[in-house]
Design a protein around this motif. Sequence first.
Motif, PDB file in Angstrom:
ATOM      1  N   GLY B  50      -7.624  -8.131   8.656  1.00 38.61           N
ATOM      2  CA  GLY B  50      -8.847  -8.920   8.764  1.00 38.61           C
ATOM      3  C   GLY B  50     -10.066  -8.024   8.903  1.00 38.61           C
ATOM      4  N   ASP B  51      -9.924  -6.948   9.671  1.00 42.33           N
ATOM      5  CA  ASP B  51     -11.028  -5.991   9.838  1.00 42.33           C
ATOM      6  C   ASP B  51     -11.368  -5.335   8.496  1.00 42.33           C
ATOM      7  OD1 ASP B  51     -10.947  -6.595  12.492  1.00 42.33           O
ATOM      8  OD2 ASP B  51      -9.818  -4.816  13.073  1.00 42.33           O
ATOM      9  N   MET B  52     -10.313  -5.029   7.731  1.00 42.21           N
ATOM     10  CA  MET B  52     -10.558  -4.401   6.427  1.00 42.21           C
ATOM     11  C   MET B  52     -11.344  -5.343   5.510  1.00 42.21           C
ATOM     12  SD  MET B  52      -7.835  -3.177   3.577  1.00 42.21           S
ATOM     13  CE  MET B  52      -7.459  -4.851   3.125  1.00 42.21           C
ATOM     14  N   TRP B  53     -11.038  -6.631   5.620  1.00 42.01           N
ATOM     15  CA  TRP B  53     -11.771  -7.598   4.786  1.00 42.01           C
ATOM     16  C   TRP B  53     -13.260  -7.608   5.121  1.00 42.01           C
ATOM     17  CZ3 TRP B  53     -11.724 -10.393   0.531  1.00 42.01           C
ATOM     18  CH2 TRP B  53     -10.543 -10.385  -0.207  1.00 42.01           C
ATOM     19  N   GLU B  54     -13.581  -7.426   6.366  1.00 47.03           N
ATOM     20  CA  GLU B  54     -15.001  -7.377   6.742  1.00 47.03           C
ATOM     21  C   GLU B  54     -15.678  -6.177   6.078  1.00 47.03           C
ATOM     22  OE1 GLU B  54     -15.635  -7.617  10.939  1.00 47.03           O
ATOM     23  OE2 GLU B  54     -14.425  -9.428  11.100  1.00 47.03           O
ATOM     24  N   VAL B  55     -14.957  -5.048   6.028  1.00 47.79           N
ATOM     25  CA  VAL B  55     -15.522  -3.843   5.393  1.00 47.79           C
ATOM     26  C   VAL B  55     -15.709  -4.093   3.899  1.00 47.79           C
ATOM     27  CG1 VAL B  55     -15.135  -1.383   4.940  1.00 47.79           C
ATOM     28  CG2 VAL B  55     -14.417  -2.366   7.121  1.00 47.79           C
ATOM     29  N   LEU B  56     -14.716  -4.724   3.281  1.00 50.73           N
ATOM     30  CA  LEU B  56     -14.809  -5.022   1.843  1.00 50.73           C
ATOM     31  C   LEU B  56     -16.009  -5.931   1.563  1.00 50.73           C
ATOM     32  CD1 LEU B  56     -11.034  -5.690   1.025  1.00 50.73           C
ATOM     33  CD2 LEU B  56     -12.463  -3.970  -0.092  1.00 50.73           C
ATOM     34  N   PHE B 339     -17.246 -11.032  -7.254  1.00 52.07           N
ATOM     35  CA  PHE B 339     -16.386 -10.511  -6.193  1.00 52.07           C
ATOM     36  C   PHE B 339     -15.019 -10.114  -6.755  1.00 52.07           C
ATOM     37  CE2 PHE B 339     -13.693 -10.479  -2.444  1.00 52.07           C
ATOM     38  CZ  PHE B 339     -14.494  -9.791  -1.544  1.00 52.07           C
ATOM     39  N   LEU B 340     -14.512 -10.925  -7.688  1.00 53.10           N
ATOM     40  CA  LEU B 340     -13.230 -10.575  -8.315  1.00 53.10           C
ATOM     41  C   LEU B 340     -13.353  -9.208  -8.995  1.00 53.10           C
ATOM     42  CD1 LEU B 340     -12.185 -13.984  -9.967  1.00 53.10           C
ATOM     43  CD2 LEU B 340     -11.114 -12.895  -7.999  1.00 53.10           C
ATOM     44  N   ASP B 341     -14.450  -9.026  -9.709  1.00 52.98           N
ATOM     45  CA  ASP B 341     -14.663  -7.763 -10.415  1.00 52.98           C
ATOM     46  C   ASP B 341     -14.795  -6.603  -9.413  1.00 52.98           C
ATOM     47  OD1 ASP B 341     -14.999  -6.480 -12.945  1.00 52.98           O
ATOM     48  OD2 ASP B 341     -17.086  -6.117 -12.365  1.00 52.98           O
ATOM     49  N   PHE B 342     -15.482  -6.887  -8.314  1.00 53.47           N
ATOM     50  CA  PHE B 342     -15.668  -5.861  -7.283  1.00 53.47           C
ATOM     51  C   PHE B 342     -14.330  -5.394  -6.720  1.00 53.47           C
ATOM     52  CE2 PHE B 342     -15.757  -5.246  -2.645  1.00 53.47           C
ATOM     53  CZ  PHE B 342     -16.518  -4.076  -2.568  1.00 53.47           C
ATOM     54  N   MET B 343     -13.378  -6.334  -6.563  1.00 50.98           N
ATOM     55  CA  MET B 343     -12.104  -5.975  -5.934  1.00 50.98           C
ATOM     56  C   MET B 343     -11.286  -4.997  -6.768  1.00 50.98           C
ATOM     57  SD  MET B 343     -11.928  -7.138  -2.945  1.00 50.98           S
ATOM     58  CE  MET B 343     -10.211  -7.114  -2.436  1.00 50.98           C
ATOM     59  N   LEU B 344     -11.642  -4.832  -8.032  1.00 57.48           N
ATOM     60  CA  LEU B 344     -10.952  -3.834  -8.864  1.00 57.48           C
ATOM     61  C   LEU B 344     -11.755  -2.549  -8.980  1.00 57.48           C
ATOM     62  CD1 LEU B 344      -9.596  -6.078 -11.762  1.00 57.48           C
ATOM     63  CD2 LEU B 344      -8.457  -5.403  -9.650  1.00 57.48           C
ATOM     64  N   ALA B 349     -11.180  -0.139  -4.043  1.00 59.35           N
ATOM     65  CA  ALA B 349      -9.893   0.581  -4.006  1.00 59.35           C
ATOM     66  C   ALA B 349      -9.909   1.642  -2.912  1.00 59.35           C
ATOM     67  CB  ALA B 349      -9.610   1.210  -5.362  1.00 59.35           C
ATOM     68  N   ASP B 350     -11.060   2.329  -2.779  1.00 58.55           N
ATOM     69  CA  ASP B 350     -11.159   3.366  -1.741  1.00 58.55           C
ATOM     70  C   ASP B 350     -11.029   2.751  -0.337  1.00 58.55           C
ATOM     71  OD1 ASP B 350     -11.464   5.181  -3.712  1.00 58.55           O
ATOM     72  OD2 ASP B 350     -13.604   5.577  -3.376  1.00 58.55           O
ATOM     73  N   ILE B 351     -11.688   1.599  -0.157  1.00 58.30           N
ATOM     74  CA  ILE B 351     -11.604   0.930   1.157  1.00 58.30           C
ATOM     75  C   ILE B 351     -10.158   0.540   1.451  1.00 58.30           C
ATOM     76  CG2 ILE B 351     -12.294  -1.147   2.455  1.00 58.30           C
ATOM     77  CD1 ILE B 351     -15.008  -0.976   0.933  1.00 58.30           C
ATOM     78  N   PRO B 360      -3.839  -1.768  -7.008  1.00 59.26           N
ATOM     79  CA  PRO B 360      -3.227  -1.606  -8.328  1.00 59.26           C
ATOM     80  C   PRO B 360      -4.231  -1.183  -9.404  1.00 59.26           C
ATOM     81  CG  PRO B 360      -3.612  -3.929  -7.901  1.00 59.26           C
ATOM     82  CD  PRO B 360      -4.100  -3.188  -6.694  1.00 59.26           C
ATOM     83  N   SER B 361      -5.517  -1.087  -9.038  1.00 57.50           N
ATOM     84  CA  SER B 361      -6.559  -0.809 -10.028  1.00 57.50           C
ATOM     85  C   SER B 361      -6.485   0.626 -10.529  1.00 57.50           C
ATOM     86  CB  SER B 361      -7.933  -1.054  -9.396  1.00 57.50           C
ATOM     87  OG  SER B 361      -8.945  -0.602 -10.254  1.00 57.50           O
ATOM     88  N   ASN B 362      -6.733   0.771 -11.816  1.00 57.04           N
ATOM     89  CA  ASN B 362      -6.778   2.122 -12.392  1.00 57.04           C
ATOM     90  C   ASN B 362      -7.973   2.916 -11.880  1.00 57.04           C
ATOM     91  OD1 ASN B 362      -4.496   1.594 -13.876  1.00 57.04           O
ATOM     92  ND2 ASN B 362      -5.654   0.829 -15.644  1.00 57.04           N
ATOM     93  N   GLU B 363      -8.934   2.213 -11.280  1.00 60.17           N
ATOM     94  CA  GLU B 363     -10.111   2.878 -10.719  1.00 60.17           C
ATOM     95  C   GLU B 363      -9.753   3.607  -9.409  1.00 60.17           C
ATOM     96  OE1 GLU B 363     -13.241   2.666 -11.982  1.00 60.17           O
ATOM     97  OE2 GLU B 363     -12.749   1.314 -13.637  1.00 60.17           O
ATOM     98  N   ALA B 364      -8.589   3.279  -8.887  1.00 64.76           N
ATOM     99  CA  ALA B 364      -8.234   3.813  -7.561  1.00 64.76           C
ATOM    100  C   ALA B 364      -7.996   5.312  -7.624  1.00 64.76           C
ATOM    101  CB  ALA B 364      -6.984   3.113  -7.053  1.00 64.76           C
ATOM    102  N   ASP B 365      -8.492   5.969  -6.610  1.00 60.95           N
ATOM    103  CA  ASP B 365      -8.280   7.415  -6.481  1.00 60.95           C
ATOM    104  C   ASP B 365      -7.037   7.615  -5.598  1.00 60.95           C
ATOM    105  OD1 ASP B 365      -8.307  10.073  -6.011  1.00 60.95           O
ATOM    106  OD2 ASP B 365     -10.293  10.145  -5.061  1.00 60.95           O
TER     107      ASP B 365
END
Lengths: 322, 432
Positions: B50-56, B339-344, B349-351, B360-365
């Motif tokens: 839940g805390d992570m969702w606030e950061v997102l 927001f959907l686009d943001f989540m990828l 991904a970093d958060i 699962p995003s290819n943008e993820a480091d």
Amino acid sequence: MARPAAHSTAAEVNSQAMAGLGGGRRISLAPRGPRLKDVPAAWILITPVIVLFSIAVLYPLVETIRLSFFDIEGLRPAEYVGAGNYVELFFDAGFRNTIVTTLVFTLATTAISVSLGWFLAMLCAFAPGRTLPFRVMIFAAFGVSEAVSGYMWVSIFRPDEGGLLNTIVGVVSPGFSHAWLGDPGTALWAIIIAASWSAVGLPLMLCFASVQAIPKTVLEAAYMDGAKPLSIMRHIMVPLSLPGVRVAIFINLLGALRAFDIIYVLTGGGPVRSTETIGYFMYRESMTQFKLGYGAAATVVLLIAVLIISIPAIIQRTAGAK
Amino acid sequence: MTRTSQRGVSRRATHLLATLALAAGVATPSLAQDASGELVILNWQGGAEGDMWEVLEDAFVEQHPEISIRELEVTVQGDARGPMRTALLSGEVVDLIINTWPAFRRELAESGIIQPIDDLWQEYQWDEQLSQSWRDLGAVDDETYGLTYTYGYRSGIWYETDHMEQAGIDAPPATWEEFLDSFDALRGAGFEAPVAMPAKYWAHAEWFESLLLRTAGVEFAAQLAVHEVPWTDPQVKETLMTYAQMLEAGCCGSASQMFANDWDGEADQIFQADNKNYLLIGMWMNGRAKSEYGLEEGVDYSLFEFPDLGKGHDDTASVDAKELVLTTNGNNPEAAELFLDFMLSETAADILHENGYASPSNEADTSLLGPAQQIATEAVSGSQVQFVLGDLLPGDFVDEYRVQLQRFLQDPTEDTVDSVLQALEEQAQSSY
């Protein structure tokens, strides 16, 4: 002529006396007031109550009964099944098990909390002033939300040596550790103790009030006749506090029948459904499995059980009331 | 009107329509870019997640300051679908719903509460960020509804590194035999019940599900999930008998001890009380280990892959995933698209990675992944995966499934196994 009870009010005595004079026929001496339909202001005054009652009680009741005739699963459209849900409930071994659990829980919780409350009320009655803080503390537990007290009991019944109960038993038997809430043999009794702790405040106050209502002249007469405290308790205080005990039993029975919060917090109906009461069964079917129709049918069955207890008690309490 | 002028009007109208159509085609994303107002998300996650969702959400609002986010939170102990259904049926209007149950996605889609996102997928070119398998995971009858934003390995066993050192175990057990043998070493080091078995509600089923995959494979598990094979199948029985080996080896203490705690209480027994050693649970354990216990991933704690059974299915793993689904009646679909686009995006991904969750995003480091997360990610990529069984089962069956597994834990004999499987099959007959 009927003999007035020691705690009857003057009006009741008068009423009973007049009933005797009338050969069993009740005669009211009170002047006959205007009827409700004759006073428009009365309608204005009671309309908000009727509206609130309809919204808060009647509509949910009618809607619950209506839902109980439908098969509703999840978010899918409802399908009318007549008495199908009730028939299914009748053959549901899980539901039959919850009836047994509910009976054990209800009777045990009521017996423990009322007898303990009654006993404490008797003791407090000997020194009402000095026991006030004690009574306030016990009654405060009745005011604590069951969810909150449930979390307190979770820490008391913790399965490891860090649990308060295990620690206390461990003083006598070092290294003792028992999962009170995890053992189907002890989980229900652990909940009964927790629920009784929460409920004992109300019987204490009701019984104490009954004892306080005993006319001082009766007690003084007993003392003057040389009665010992135990005799006074047995022959005067106990019998004359029975009206309070009856109310306490009635209220505790209703509360225990509908128990949910403390079970939800302590065991979630487990282990292996050993602590699942009708109230929890309703929740599981309606909210976890979202079988709203089936859950509503269980609700109606519980409602009938509550009415079976309530109606005689209400009739008895209001008999003779005008 | 002359024919010429008619033709002129017609040509102008055609041009106008073409221009409008072009503008509409190009304008949709730009309209979304201009989105403002309140975005409402139905969220049921608490604690570290839940805390992570606030950061997102804060990161999203930073990118789109004209949009505010309100979470419609439902709190629950156990399965969140009940209160989510209640919220939706009682008329709450939300733009996005966080979901993790494939069966619930179907229920939402069939009741018209959520809409397909295939057009958005094309428009926002999410194919560049998510592979086809992730798209398939969010589908109902060939239409895409769910946008997966995180996934978790559910066949990983968590442990505290100190405990293994105390027991003289140099490397985590790789085979079932090594795993069972490790109990003696751990008991020798003072740990009476090496495996934390949270059987109060549902988490005891995790062992059954990973054992089922390793015993019978992903196809069999998928068939069992839809009741194409009976619960009385010999492979299911073999799975439970393997589970019984672990109990007979004294893995978990008494049944009453197993029933006393949910997974978080059992995690406390490992990472706080130092009483137990192994916990089979999802990747949210990673977040809890960091935030609740202040442990360092890979140093103080880690996880290992489910031990090999040697039955020909050791390349299998149980996984879960979380997705966002778009409602049909939300008040702010443009903000929801963004927001959907943001989540990828790389930011999201970093958060996720920083909080111990895989994107699962290819943008993820992937270099941001911690050591435990690296192990989990490699395990998933190298396995045939099957979605966690409990989330695939029908709502009125899953409860019986968990209770019957509790019965098995009470008395893990062959007779009980037969009786448990018979009871499950009878319930399945009425639930499917």
